[in-house]
Design an enzyme around this catalytic site. Sequence first.
Site, PDB file in Angstrom:
ATOM      1  N   ARG A 223      66.870-115.067  13.659  1.00 35.80           N
ATOM      2  CA  ARG A 223      66.244-115.930  14.885  1.00 35.80           C
ATOM      3  C   ARG A 223      66.026-117.469  14.167  1.00 35.80           C
ATOM      4  O   ARG A 223      65.596-117.447  13.031  1.00 35.80           O
ATOM      5  CB  ARG A 223      64.756-115.257  15.132  1.00 35.80           C
ATOM      6  CG  ARG A 223      65.010-114.144  16.017  1.00 35.80           C
ATOM      7  CD  ARG A 223      65.683-114.687  17.401  1.00 35.80           C
ATOM      8  NE  ARG A 223      65.610-113.483  18.517  1.00 35.80           N
ATOM      9  CZ  ARG A 223      66.549-112.764  18.634  1.00 35.80           C
ATOM     10  NH1 ARG A 223      67.787-113.022  17.901  1.00 35.80           N
ATOM     11  NH2 ARG A 223      66.345-111.797  19.394  1.00 35.80           N
ATOM     12  N   HIS A 271      74.574-118.525  19.144  1.00 36.65           N
ATOM     13  CA  HIS A 271      73.970-117.065  19.583  1.00 36.65           C
ATOM     14  C   HIS A 271      74.822-116.266  19.708  1.00 36.65           C
ATOM     15  O   HIS A 271      74.701-115.459  20.811  1.00 36.65           O
ATOM     16  CB  HIS A 271      72.970-117.379  20.232  1.00 36.65           C
ATOM     17  CG  HIS A 271      71.924-116.345  20.037  1.00 36.65           C
ATOM     18  ND1 HIS A 271      70.314-116.398  20.291  1.00 36.65           N
ATOM     19  CD2 HIS A 271      71.937-114.769  19.756  1.00 36.65           C
ATOM     20  CE1 HIS A 271      69.806-115.142  19.820  1.00 36.65           C
ATOM     21  NE2 HIS A 271      70.651-114.403  19.970  1.00 36.65           N
TER      22      HIS A 271
END
Length: 308
Positions: A223, A271
């Site tokens: 993250r 991502h």
Amino acid sequence: MSLLIYSPNSEKYDAWQEAFAAVAPSLPLEFGDHWTSEDVKYALVWQPPLGMLASLPNLRAIFSMGAGIDHITRDPELPQLPLVRQRDAGMGEQMAEYALYAALHYQRDFDRMRLQQSQKRWDASVSGVKPKLKVGVLGMGTLGSKVALALLNNGFGVSGWSRSIKQIEGVASYSGESGLADFLAGTELLICLLPDTPKTRGIVDKVLLQQLPKGAAVVNLARGALVVDQDLLAALDTGQIRGAMLDVFHREPLPQEHPYWQHPKVVITPHIAAETVFHASAQQVAADIQRLEQGLAPVESVDLQRGY
Ligand code: NDP
Ligand code: OXD
């Protein structure tokens, strides 16, 4: 009784429908914005709108479409129900591929070749056979341990850091704050696979980066919130950090004006390090729904106190 499937990526609904039709054909499904329905007993979600889960009066359990749950727990109105995340669901292999790609990138000096190419410079002297990089995996859970094994099997020296000590043959295990400094001192390539929790947010800051050997590289597959961007940028500029490969960011999509986009020592991916595999996920979710319908607990729920 139905399972509500919600994701901002609605183009994936067909694939979910197919996956559940294969593993649980009698499980009624609803998709998208049907959250007023009284029928919804279970929800499988990615980035649900704030308040959406609280508005489902008969909801009994929440399933994250991903391994992370931060996209659900950010909701201040989150109902207190069992929260279940994806356990691998096809992601371990993808993470291992990404990590191996990154390790080879730095092992073979392809970061330096990229810089040379941008300067139209032909210089083979930076290349040559070198000892294998020492890789440190920050977060040795479901995905981190798969990454560690893949790197080990490809000849890299591997160590891992987690809350609890791991027994993986050939992988040195460090834990807790006391183990962090030793772990970092021996890490030439840091791979971040920690969940986003109050304890891990901002962990990759100037203090941590300074404890790595000079010229180490950083790969963040977990993250964006783990990394203090200004500190990483400063460490790249001084050469303390040789390069960074980043798949996740504080804000996604990464804003146009962010310095990472143009930074010569940063490689960006949007991502995609690992995507949930529909069939594997549907199998896990359907099995847990069956357990819940029998009055049992899901195989494994998130510990909300711990944050992961
Ligand atoms: P797990 O929960 O299985 O593993 C988390 C690991 O982090 C565990 O080893 C845990 O230690 C360790 N950990 C957590 N908090 C601390 C702490 N305070 N100090 C030290 N160690 C800690 O998660 P997964 O492996 O399944 O996934 C990791 C993350 O990867 C997800 O949370 C998600 O954010 C990210 N992800 C990113 C994807 C992408 O495409 N970029 C795709 C999928 C996931 P212990 O083992 O002792 O509990
Ligand atoms: C996840 C992700 O958490 O894809 O699974 O980021």
